[in-house]
Motif scaffolding. Structure first.
Motif, PDB file in Angstrom:
ATOM      1  N   PRO A  93       0.826  -1.209   0.000  1.00  0.00           N
ATOM      2  CA  PRO A  93       0.000   0.000   0.000  1.00  0.00           C
ATOM      3  C   PRO A  93       0.865   1.266   0.000  1.00  0.00           C
ATOM      4  O   PRO A  93       2.039   1.202   0.375  1.00  0.00           O
ATOM      5  N   PRO A  94       0.267   2.399  -0.388  1.00  0.00           N
ATOM      6  CA  PRO A  94       1.029   3.652  -0.391  1.00  0.00           C
ATOM      7  C   PRO A  94       1.446   4.034   1.037  1.00  0.00           C
ATOM      8  O   PRO A  94       0.771   3.657   2.001  1.00  0.00           O
ATOM      9  N   PRO A  95       2.550   4.773   1.171  1.00  0.00           N
ATOM     10  CA  PRO A  95       3.014   5.162   2.511  1.00  0.00           C
ATOM     11  C   PRO A  95       2.017   6.070   3.252  1.00  0.00           C
ATOM     12  O   PRO A  95       1.136   6.672   2.637  1.00  0.00           O
ATOM     13  N   GLU A  96       2.232   6.171   4.574  1.00  0.00           N
ATOM     14  CA  GLU A  96       1.368   6.947   5.468  1.00  0.00           C
ATOM     15  C   GLU A  96       1.139   8.387   4.987  1.00  0.00           C
ATOM     16  O   GLU A  96       0.026   8.885   4.982  1.00  0.00           O
ATOM     17  N   ARG A  97       2.222   9.047   4.562  1.00  0.00           N
ATOM     18  CA  ARG A  97       2.088  10.470   4.198  1.00  0.00           C
ATOM     19  C   ARG A  97       1.134  10.667   3.009  1.00  0.00           C
ATOM     20  O   ARG A  97       0.466  11.689   2.891  1.00  0.00           O
ATOM     21  N   ILE A  98       1.054   9.646   2.136  1.00  0.00           N
ATOM     22  CA  ILE A  98       0.142   9.749   0.985  1.00  0.00           C
ATOM     23  C   ILE A  98      -1.299   9.678   1.475  1.00  0.00           C
ATOM     24  O   ILE A  98      -2.179  10.405   1.007  1.00  0.00           O
ATOM     25  N   GLN A  99      -1.525   8.799   2.492  1.00  0.00           N
ATOM     26  CA  GLN A  99      -2.876   8.713   3.077  1.00  0.00           C
ATOM     27  C   GLN A  99      -3.289  10.084   3.639  1.00  0.00           C
ATOM     28  O   GLN A  99      -4.432  10.513   3.459  1.00  0.00           O
ATOM     29  N   HIS A 100      -2.344  10.758   4.270  1.00  0.00           N
ATOM     30  CA  HIS A 100      -2.644  12.087   4.824  1.00  0.00           C
ATOM     31  C   HIS A 100      -2.952  13.080   3.720  1.00  0.00           C
ATOM     32  O   HIS A 100      -3.856  13.898   3.835  1.00  0.00           O
ATOM     33  N   MET A 101      -2.160  12.975   2.658  1.00  0.00           N
ATOM     34  CA  MET A 101      -2.362  13.892   1.547  1.00  0.00           C
ATOM     35  C   MET A 101      -3.777  13.728   0.971  1.00  0.00           C
ATOM     36  O   MET A 101      -4.453  14.716   0.676  1.00  0.00           O
ATOM     37  N   ILE A 102      -4.221  12.461   0.850  1.00  0.00           N
ATOM     38  CA  ILE A 102      -5.558  12.227   0.294  1.00  0.00           C
ATOM     39  C   ILE A 102      -6.625  12.777   1.235  1.00  0.00           C
ATOM     40  O   ILE A 102      -7.561  13.462   0.812  1.00  0.00           O
ATOM     41  N   GLU A 103      -6.452  12.513   2.547  1.00  0.00           N
ATOM     42  CA  GLU A 103      -7.374  13.091   3.540  1.00  0.00           C
ATOM     43  C   GLU A 103      -7.479  14.596   3.342  1.00  0.00           C
ATOM     44  O   GLU A 103      -8.562  15.178   3.405  1.00  0.00           O
ATOM     45  N   ASN A 104      -6.344  15.198   3.102  1.00  0.00           N
ATOM     46  CA  ASN A 104      -6.286  16.648   2.989  1.00  0.00           C
ATOM     47  C   ASN A 104      -6.999  17.189   1.746  1.00  0.00           C
ATOM     48  O   ASN A 104      -7.733  18.173   1.836  1.00  0.00           O
ATOM     49  N   ILE A 105      -6.799  16.531   0.600  1.00  0.00           N
ATOM     50  CA  ILE A 105      -7.461  17.085  -0.597  1.00  0.00           C
ATOM     51  C   ILE A 105      -8.967  16.839  -0.589  1.00  0.00           C
ATOM     52  O   ILE A 105      -9.697  17.465  -1.336  1.00  0.00           O
ATOM     53  N   ARG A 106      -9.429  15.942   0.272  1.00  0.00           N
ATOM     54  CA  ARG A 106     -10.862  15.646   0.289  1.00  0.00           C
ATOM     55  C   ARG A 106     -11.693  16.691   1.025  1.00  0.00           C
ATOM     56  O   ARG A 106     -12.916  16.705   0.899  1.00  0.00           O
ATOM     57  N   VAL A 107     -11.075  17.535   1.823  1.00  0.00           N
ATOM     58  CA  VAL A 107     -11.844  18.588   2.497  1.00  0.00           C
ATOM     59  C   VAL A 107     -11.362  19.961   2.037  1.00  0.00           C
ATOM     60  O   VAL A 107     -10.179  20.154   1.815  1.00  0.00           O
ATOM     61  N   PRO A 108     -12.301  20.902   1.886  1.00  0.00           N
ATOM     62  CA  PRO A 108     -11.913  22.228   1.391  1.00  0.00           C
ATOM     63  C   PRO A 108     -10.935  22.955   2.321  1.00  0.00           C
ATOM     64  O   PRO A 108      -9.997  23.589   1.853  1.00  0.00           O
ATOM     65  N   ARG A 109     -11.145  22.875   3.645  1.00  0.00           N
ATOM     66  CA  ARG A 109     -10.278  23.634   4.551  1.00  0.00           C
ATOM     67  C   ARG A 109      -8.996  22.855   4.815  1.00  0.00           C
ATOM     68  O   ARG A 109      -8.982  21.629   4.773  1.00  0.00           O
ATOM     69  N   ALA A 110      -7.921  23.594   5.092  1.00  0.00           N
ATOM     70  CA  ALA A 110      -6.648  22.938   5.372  1.00  0.00           C
ATOM     71  C   ALA A 110      -6.744  22.149   6.675  1.00  0.00           C
ATOM     72  O   ALA A 110      -7.357  22.597   7.645  1.00  0.00           O
ATOM     73  N   ILE A 111      -6.145  20.942   6.715  1.00  0.00           N
ATOM     74  CA  ILE A 111      -6.107  20.137   7.936  1.00  0.00           C
ATOM     75  C   ILE A 111      -4.752  20.362   8.584  1.00  0.00           C
ATOM     76  O   ILE A 111      -3.731  20.294   7.924  1.00  0.00           O
ATOM     77  N   ASP A 112      -4.743  20.601   9.919  1.00  0.00           N
ATOM     78  CA  ASP A 112      -3.429  20.670  10.581  1.00  0.00           C
ATOM     79  C   ASP A 112      -3.163  19.326  11.223  1.00  0.00           C
ATOM     80  O   ASP A 112      -4.037  18.746  11.859  1.00  0.00           O
ATOM     81  N   MET A 159     -12.071  19.995  13.527  1.00  0.00           N
ATOM     82  CA  MET A 159     -12.298  19.006  12.473  1.00  0.00           C
ATOM     83  C   MET A 159     -11.753  17.644  12.907  1.00  0.00           C
ATOM     84  O   MET A 159     -10.579  17.363  12.750  1.00  0.00           O
ATOM     85  N   THR A 160     -12.600  16.840  13.509  1.00  0.00           N
ATOM     86  CA  THR A 160     -12.151  15.521  13.971  1.00  0.00           C
ATOM     87  C   THR A 160     -12.175  14.522  12.815  1.00  0.00           C
ATOM     88  O   THR A 160     -12.873  14.734  11.815  1.00  0.00           O
ATOM     89  N   PRO A 161     -11.430  13.401  12.947  1.00  0.00           N
ATOM     90  CA  PRO A 161     -11.455  12.377  11.883  1.00  0.00           C
ATOM     91  C   PRO A 161     -12.857  11.835  11.636  1.00  0.00           C
ATOM     92  O   PRO A 161     -13.220  11.572  10.486  1.00  0.00           O
ATOM     93  N   GLU A 162     -13.695  11.688  12.726  1.00  0.00           N
ATOM     94  CA  GLU A 162     -15.059  11.171  12.535  1.00  0.00           C
ATOM     95  C   GLU A 162     -15.887  12.148  11.700  1.00  0.00           C
ATOM     96  O   GLU A 162     -16.658  11.753  10.829  1.00  0.00           O
ATOM     97  N   ASN A 163     -15.679  13.446  12.031  1.00  0.00           N
ATOM     98  CA  ASN A 163     -16.379  14.497  11.325  1.00  0.00           C
ATOM     99  C   ASN A 163     -16.024  14.470   9.834  1.00  0.00           C
ATOM    100  O   ASN A 163     -16.879  14.577   8.962  1.00  0.00           O
ATOM    101  N   ARG A 164     -14.731  14.295   9.575  1.00  0.00           N
ATOM    102  CA  ARG A 164     -14.270  14.248   8.185  1.00  0.00           C
ATOM    103  C   ARG A 164     -14.875  13.058   7.448  1.00  0.00           C
ATOM    104  O   ARG A 164     -15.238  13.148   6.289  1.00  0.00           O
ATOM    105  N   LYS A 165     -14.957  11.944   8.171  1.00  0.00           N
ATOM    106  CA  LYS A 165     -15.511  10.728   7.549  1.00  0.00           C
ATOM    107  C   LYS A 165     -16.984  10.940   7.179  1.00  0.00           C
ATOM    108  O   LYS A 165     -17.424  10.592   6.088  1.00  0.00           O
ATOM    109  N   ALA A 166     -17.724  11.546   8.123  1.00  0.00           N
ATOM    110  CA  ALA A 166     -19.151  11.802   7.869  1.00  0.00           C
ATOM    111  C   ALA A 166     -19.315  12.776   6.704  1.00  0.00           C
ATOM    112  O   ALA A 166     -20.198  12.625   5.858  1.00  0.00           O
ATOM    113  N   TYR A 167     -18.428  13.779   6.662  1.00  0.00           N
ATOM    114  CA  TYR A 167     -18.472  14.762   5.570  1.00  0.00           C
ATOM    115  C   TYR A 167     -18.249  14.066   4.232  1.00  0.00           C
ATOM    116  O   TYR A 167     -18.957  14.283   3.259  1.00  0.00           O
TER     117      TYR A 167
END
Lengths: 586, 86
Positions: free
Chosen positions: A566-585, B1-9
């Motif tokens: 599977p792709p490395p951890e940082r790629i998973q984070h990157m995908i999480e990040n592009i899926r939401v409009p606001r920046a994730i910290d 923005m919690t991970p659960e919240n993101r998942k639901a979104y």
């Protein structure tokens, strides 16, 4: 003032406008050059996207294509609009959130691989050059028809104009120029359409006019009647098989969503939500032309047949006496776009379908010896103003509109090619520590070089320009679209899967088109197969085969991804990040 | 923005997008291609309905669909508090 002088003035004024805009909006940074500094409003981006999208083919050829294809022409109408839905729902907002400069750059980072980036650049360059060659050719042809200069000179002038505003202005320059070009081309397209609609039906809205009544019977029903009484296929139903219509439409839609010069337009807006709504504006502006085109096509076919058949349609002596032909026909005969050959020497124009065996007996009994009229599909749009008897300034405007459509598309394509060279190859792979100033310079040199190559291809088309549609769209559908989509929606997709998928989709689609159409391997005897339905895989023509290429790409990418790590951890984070409009910290 | 919240979104987003995709398919592939013959028996003014969907209706639906999606997504962004700062 003569028509020629007027045309020079109108076209010249439009050029002056484009160059003035380019100087006003010239690029000062790589951000300006590649993505207009992310400062374009969604409405302006929508207009620019529409101009970028609607090529010389959309403006000049599409209505004519539909006029002669009837229902089968729907594949282009649905296929070249429906892709924007896919873009808006599944690609544009996420790629905008990613927030970088190019499509190969996304593929490189998402699949943590330089190899993937190089494969993506190869796909991109292949698609874009094939496409741009047709545009440059279009510029040359419009020049030669309206301004009566050599195709070559027209081509050089076109190259010069694109050179000034693409090299100087980059994405920022071409965006604002495209906004102006959209206004010119849509005005030039709709004005003659409205006048023709009024003449035929009394209804000024072309979209309604072609469904209204003429002499108490619906225009389309009447058209069905008259085309069939000349042995042609019924206008409102098609000759293509359902599976082929389905696949061509899908390949064009998915191809649209996978074309780099379209995707990159959504990198230029300020926010994620702007990317979504901007796709809506883009399609709205495109739809103005795309819903007018089928009306123009139907009304023009109706006009053409009525002109050729002043008497009873389908009767022995219903057809036009050649010496009594209208003025517009005389004018356009000079260009060779419409041509009459009196095969049976009776001084009349027989226009009918001589390839229809069911009609052959009737034709024979009339003493007709084959269809005598050849009509180039481009004439449908080009001769519209004259047929409708519109003033000369409208004809001049149509010339400017055709040039605007070709130039705006060419500029958009040249820009993604230059960005792929300067940003993906030079900065991304060969000289990673290049300064911004030098990268900008490299981008400009690459754009200049791409214009030369495109001009050369337009001047001396290698025979495959006519296959651009099948090729560029099928390739985009089969190579780039699946890996971008999986990159956003499927976290488990990895480097090996993406590379294997792209290579499979690209190779399969290319090989199928080469086998039936012959592209680069003509010297080796291509095409090897006769391009008829009986030989096609599942009855799918080369135009629609991108769908199978896309399915193969998805299958291979998923299979290979699951068999490798599977792709490395940082790629998973990157995908999480592009899926939401606001920046994730993190 | 919690991970659960993101998942639901993400789930809400996918549901909306897939719903829109169904409409996209129905107005073009179903009405304009697969069922075109059957729908052509019905008239819409001077148009046969299947033909109208293939050359007009599908395009209008696409435009409306994108604006609808963009409008609903702005709501969903706000609801799950993942919208961009103004």
């Amino acid at each position: 003032m003569s028509l020629k002088v007027l045309t020079y003035l109108v076209v010249g004024a439009s050029f002056a406008l484009y160059i003035a805009i380019a100087i006003w909006s010239r690029a000062r940074s790589t951000g300006d050059f590649y993505i207009a500094g992310k400062g374009v409003s969604p409405v302006a981006n929508g207009m620019a996207t529409a101009a970028d999208w609607m090529s010389a083919a959309s403006f000049i050829s599409m209505a004519g294509l539909i006029a002669f294809l009837g229902y089968d022409g729907s594949v282009y109408l649905m296929g070249w609009t429906g892709g924007y839905v896919l873009l808006a729902l599944f690609l544009a907002p996420y790629l905008r959130k990613f927030g970088k400069f190019t499509v190969p750059e996304f593929i490189a980072e998402r699949y943590y691989s330089r190899t993937a980036r190089i494969v993506a650049v190869i796909c991109l360059i292949f698609i874009s050059f094939t496409y741009v060659a047709g545009q440059m050719r279009g510029v040359g042809i419009v020049f030669s028809r309206f301004l009566e200069v050599e195709v070559t000179i027209g081509l050089v002038i076109g190259m010069g104009i694109v050179f000034v505003y693409a090299v100087l202005g980059g994405m920022k320059g071409i965006t604002y120029t495209q906004v102006a070009q959209y206004c010119v081309l849509i005005f030039a397209y709709t004005v003659p359409a409205i006048f023709i609609a009024i003449q035929i039906s009394g209804n000024a809205i072309p979209q309604l006019a072609f469904g209204s009544s003429v002499d108490g019977i619906s225009l389309l029903d009447k058209l069905d009647d008259i085309v069939m009484s000349l042995g042609f296929t019924q206008y409102t139903s098609g000759a293509k098989s359902t599976i082929d219509i389905f696949c061509i439409t899908l390949a064009l839609m998915v191809g649209t969503a996978g074309l780099p010069h379209v995707i990159v337009r959504f990198f230029t807006v300020p926010k994620v939500r702007d990317a979504r709504v901007s796709a809506g504006y883009a399609l709205l502006f495109i739809a103005v032309l795309y819903t007018t085109a089928p009306a123009v096509g139907a009304m023009a076919r109706y006009n053409l047949i009525n002109t050729m058949q002043p008497g009873d349609i389908g009767a022995e002596n219903g057809n036009l006496v050649y010496e009594e032909r209208p003025d517009w026909m005389r004018t356009w005969e000079a260009t060779g776009l419409i041509n009459h050959e009196d095969k049976n020497g009776d001084g009349r124009v027989q226009y009918y379908n001589d390839a229809n065996p069911a009609f052959a007996q009737t034709a024979q009994s009339y003493g007709w010896e084959g269809n005598e009229l050849s009509v180039d599909r481009d004439i449908i749009v080009l001769s519209n103003p004259e047929i409708a008897g519109l003033p000369d300034w409208v004809i001049a405007l149509v010339a400017a509109g055709g040039i605007a459509a070709a130039l705006s598309t060419a500029a958009g394509l040249l820009l993604v090619i230059s960005a792929a060279v300067s940003h993906d190859l030079i900065k991304g792979i060969f000289v990673p520590d290049i300064s911004e100033k030098n990268e900008l310079l490299a981008g400009r040199i690459a754009a200049a070089f791409a214009i030369m190559v495109a001009g050369y291809l337009g001047f001396d088309p290698p025979g495959w320009v006519a296959q651009v549609v099948a090729f560029a769209f099928g390739l985009a559908a089969a190579s780039l679209f699946p890996v971008i989509l999986l990159g956003i929606f499927y976290k488990r997709a990895n480097k090996q899967g993406a590379i294997a998928g792209m290579v499979t989709g690209l190779f399969f689609t290319y090989a199928y088109i080469e086998y039936f159409k012959g592209l680069f391997l003509k010297w080796a005897g291509a095409p090897w197969g006769e391009d008829v339905a009986a030989n096609w895989l599942f009855g799918i023509s080369p135009e629609g085969i991108g769908v199978i290429g896309m399915l193969l790409n998805f299958t291979v990418a998923l299979l290979v991804s699951h068999l490798t790590s599977p792709p490395p951890e940082r790629i998973q984070h990157m995908i999480e990040n592009i899926r939401v409009p606001r920046a994730i910290d993190h | 923005m919690t991970p659960e919240n993101r998942k639901a979104y993400w789930k809400a987003n996918l549901r909306l997008a897939l719903g829109c995709l169904v409409v996209w398919f129905v107005c073009s592939y179903l009405f304009g291609i697969l069922l075109v013959e059957q729908l052509n028996a019905i008239r819409l003014g001077g148009f046969k309905l299947g033909f109208w969907f293939a050359q007009q209706g599908s395009i209008y639906t696409f435009v409306a669909l994108i604006f609808f999606y963009a409008w609903r997504m702005n709501h969903i962004d706000q609801k799950y508090d993942v919208h961009e700062d103004d």
